[in-house]
Scaffold this motif. Structure first.
Motif, PDB file in Angstrom:
ATOM      1  N   TRP A   6       0.787  -1.226   0.000  1.00  0.00           N
ATOM      2  CA  TRP A   6       0.000   0.000   0.000  1.00  0.00           C
ATOM      3  C   TRP A   6       0.824   1.284   0.000  1.00  0.00           C
ATOM      4  CZ3 TRP A   6      -4.839  -0.140  -1.275  1.00  0.00           C
ATOM      5  CH2 TRP A   6      -5.544  -1.328  -1.099  1.00  0.00           C
ATOM      6  N   ILE A   7       2.002   1.258   0.567  1.00  0.00           N
ATOM      7  CA  ILE A   7       2.805   2.479   0.638  1.00  0.00           C
ATOM      8  C   ILE A   7       3.787   2.486  -0.528  1.00  0.00           C
ATOM      9  CG2 ILE A   7       4.269   3.907   2.100  1.00  0.00           C
ATOM     10  CD1 ILE A   7       1.599   3.428   3.361  1.00  0.00           C
ATOM     11  N   ARG A   8       3.313   2.903  -1.682  1.00  0.00           N
ATOM     12  CA  ARG A   8       4.129   3.035  -2.878  1.00  0.00           C
ATOM     13  C   ARG A   8       3.969   4.444  -3.422  1.00  0.00           C
ATOM     14  NH1 ARG A   8       2.417  -1.790  -6.731  1.00  0.00           N
ATOM     15  NH2 ARG A   8       1.621  -3.118  -5.105  1.00  0.00           N
ATOM     16  N   PRO A   9       4.913   4.917  -4.209  1.00  0.00           N
ATOM     17  CA  PRO A   9       4.776   6.273  -4.765  1.00  0.00           C
ATOM     18  C   PRO A   9       3.534   6.454  -5.636  1.00  0.00           C
ATOM     19  CG  PRO A   9       7.030   5.507  -5.002  1.00  0.00           C
ATOM     20  CD  PRO A   9       6.224   4.345  -4.482  1.00  0.00           C
ATOM     21  N   GLU A  10       3.035   5.396  -6.233  1.00  0.00           N
ATOM     22  CA  GLU A  10       1.847   5.519  -7.075  1.00  0.00           C
ATOM     23  C   GLU A  10       0.591   5.816  -6.254  1.00  0.00           C
ATOM     24  OE1 GLU A  10       3.546   2.472  -7.093  1.00  0.00           O
ATOM     25  OE2 GLU A  10       4.873   2.909  -8.762  1.00  0.00           O
ATOM     26  N   VAL A  11       0.620   5.518  -4.964  1.00  0.00           N
ATOM     27  CA  VAL A  11      -0.559   5.672  -4.115  1.00  0.00           C
ATOM     28  C   VAL A  11      -0.581   7.034  -3.423  1.00  0.00           C
ATOM     29  CG1 VAL A  11      -1.866   4.543  -2.250  1.00  0.00           C
ATOM     30  CG2 VAL A  11      -0.496   3.179  -3.777  1.00  0.00           C
ATOM     31  N   TYR A  12       0.510   7.790  -3.453  1.00  0.00           N
ATOM     32  CA  TYR A  12       0.583   9.079  -2.773  1.00  0.00           C
ATOM     33  C   TYR A  12      -0.502  10.056  -3.230  1.00  0.00           C
ATOM     34  CZ  TYR A  12       5.097   7.641  -0.837  1.00  0.00           C
ATOM     35  OH  TYR A  12       6.085   6.991  -0.176  1.00  0.00           O
ATOM     36  N   PRO A  13      -0.795  10.195  -4.530  1.00  0.00           N
ATOM     37  CA  PRO A  13      -1.888  11.110  -4.911  1.00  0.00           C
ATOM     38  C   PRO A  13      -3.247  10.701  -4.337  1.00  0.00           C
ATOM     39  CG  PRO A  13      -0.541  10.597  -6.808  1.00  0.00           C
ATOM     40  CD  PRO A  13      -0.087   9.693  -5.703  1.00  0.00           C
ATOM     41  N   LEU A  14      -3.483   9.410  -4.227  1.00  0.00           N
ATOM     42  CA  LEU A  14      -4.735   8.940  -3.628  1.00  0.00           C
ATOM     43  C   LEU A  14      -4.795   9.326  -2.157  1.00  0.00           C
ATOM     44  CD1 LEU A  14      -7.346   7.313  -3.852  1.00  0.00           C
ATOM     45  CD2 LEU A  14      -6.014   5.281  -3.273  1.00  0.00           C
ATOM     46  N   PHE A  15      -3.697   9.136  -1.444  1.00  0.00           N
ATOM     47  CA  PHE A  15      -3.640   9.535  -0.040  1.00  0.00           C
ATOM     48  C   PHE A  15      -3.853  11.041   0.092  1.00  0.00           C
ATOM     49  CE2 PHE A  15      -0.770   5.753   1.154  1.00  0.00           C
ATOM     50  CZ  PHE A  15      -1.874   4.969   1.408  1.00  0.00           C
ATOM     51  N   ALA A  16      -3.262  11.817  -0.797  1.00  0.00           N
ATOM     52  CA  ALA A  16      -3.412  13.274  -0.743  1.00  0.00           C
ATOM     53  C   ALA A  16      -4.865  13.683  -0.998  1.00  0.00           C
ATOM     54  CB  ALA A  16      -2.491  13.936  -1.757  1.00  0.00           C
ATOM     55  N   ALA A  17      -5.507  13.081  -1.995  1.00  0.00           N
ATOM     56  CA  ALA A  17      -6.897  13.425  -2.313  1.00  0.00           C
ATOM     57  C   ALA A  17      -7.830  13.061  -1.159  1.00  0.00           C
ATOM     58  CB  ALA A  17      -7.338  12.720  -3.591  1.00  0.00           C
ATOM     59  N   VAL A  18      -7.641  11.889  -0.581  1.00  0.00           N
ATOM     60  CA  VAL A  18      -8.474  11.480   0.548  1.00  0.00           C
ATOM     61  C   VAL A  18      -8.199  12.368   1.753  1.00  0.00           C
ATOM     62  CG1 VAL A  18      -8.922   9.602   2.174  1.00  0.00           C
ATOM     63  CG2 VAL A  18      -8.747   9.119  -0.256  1.00  0.00           C
ATOM     64  N   GLY A  19      -6.944  12.736   1.964  1.00  0.00           N
ATOM     65  CA  GLY A  19      -6.606  13.623   3.070  1.00  0.00           C
ATOM     66  C   GLY A  19      -7.240  14.995   2.930  1.00  0.00           C
ATOM     67  N   VAL A  20      -7.234  15.545   1.722  1.00  0.00           N
ATOM     68  CA  VAL A  20      -7.875  16.847   1.492  1.00  0.00           C
ATOM     69  C   VAL A  20      -9.379  16.744   1.712  1.00  0.00           C
ATOM     70  CG1 VAL A  20      -8.426  18.527  -0.303  1.00  0.00           C
ATOM     71  CG2 VAL A  20      -6.083  17.743  -0.019  1.00  0.00           C
ATOM     72  N   ALA A  21      -9.995  15.680   1.236  1.00  0.00           N
ATOM     73  CA  ALA A  21     -11.440  15.502   1.423  1.00  0.00           C
ATOM     74  C   ALA A  21     -11.788  15.381   2.910  1.00  0.00           C
ATOM     75  CB  ALA A  21     -11.919  14.268   0.666  1.00  0.00           C
TER      76      ALA A  21
END
Length: 90
Positions: A6-21
């Motif tokens: 789960w902790i890969r560079p490809e997943v960082y934008p998803l984490f950022a979007a969910v964090g902003v939401a």
């Protein structure tokens, strides 16, 4: 391991979007609990019933961001939009 999956560079934008939401939802929740005239958390204020307090409601709805954007164009990139829509500028 689960972290390698789960902790890969490809997943960082998803984490950022969910964090902003989550941040926006949390901000709105705190804003409504603290200053919304229709939300009463304290028992004493709930016992008052329905209040016709129009000035407090107007202050809540006319917040600083709404006052800031009131007379502005509803475009995100007005220079770019006018460049592509105005043939006389080209």
């Amino acid at each position: 391991m689960a972290t390698n999956r789960w902790i890969r560079p490809e997943v960082y934008p998803l984490f950022a979007a969910v964090g902003v939401a989550i941040g926006i939802c949390g901000f709105q929740l705190v804003r409504n609990i603290r200053i919304n005239p229709e939300v009463r958390v304290a028992k004493e204020k709930r016992a008052a019933g329905v209040l016709d307090n129009f000035s407090e409601g107007r202050m809540y709805s006319e917040h600083a961001l709404r006052k800031f954007v009131r007379n502005r164009s509803p475009e995100i990139m007005p220079n770019l939009n006018s460049f592509f829509t105005s043939p006389d500028r080209n």
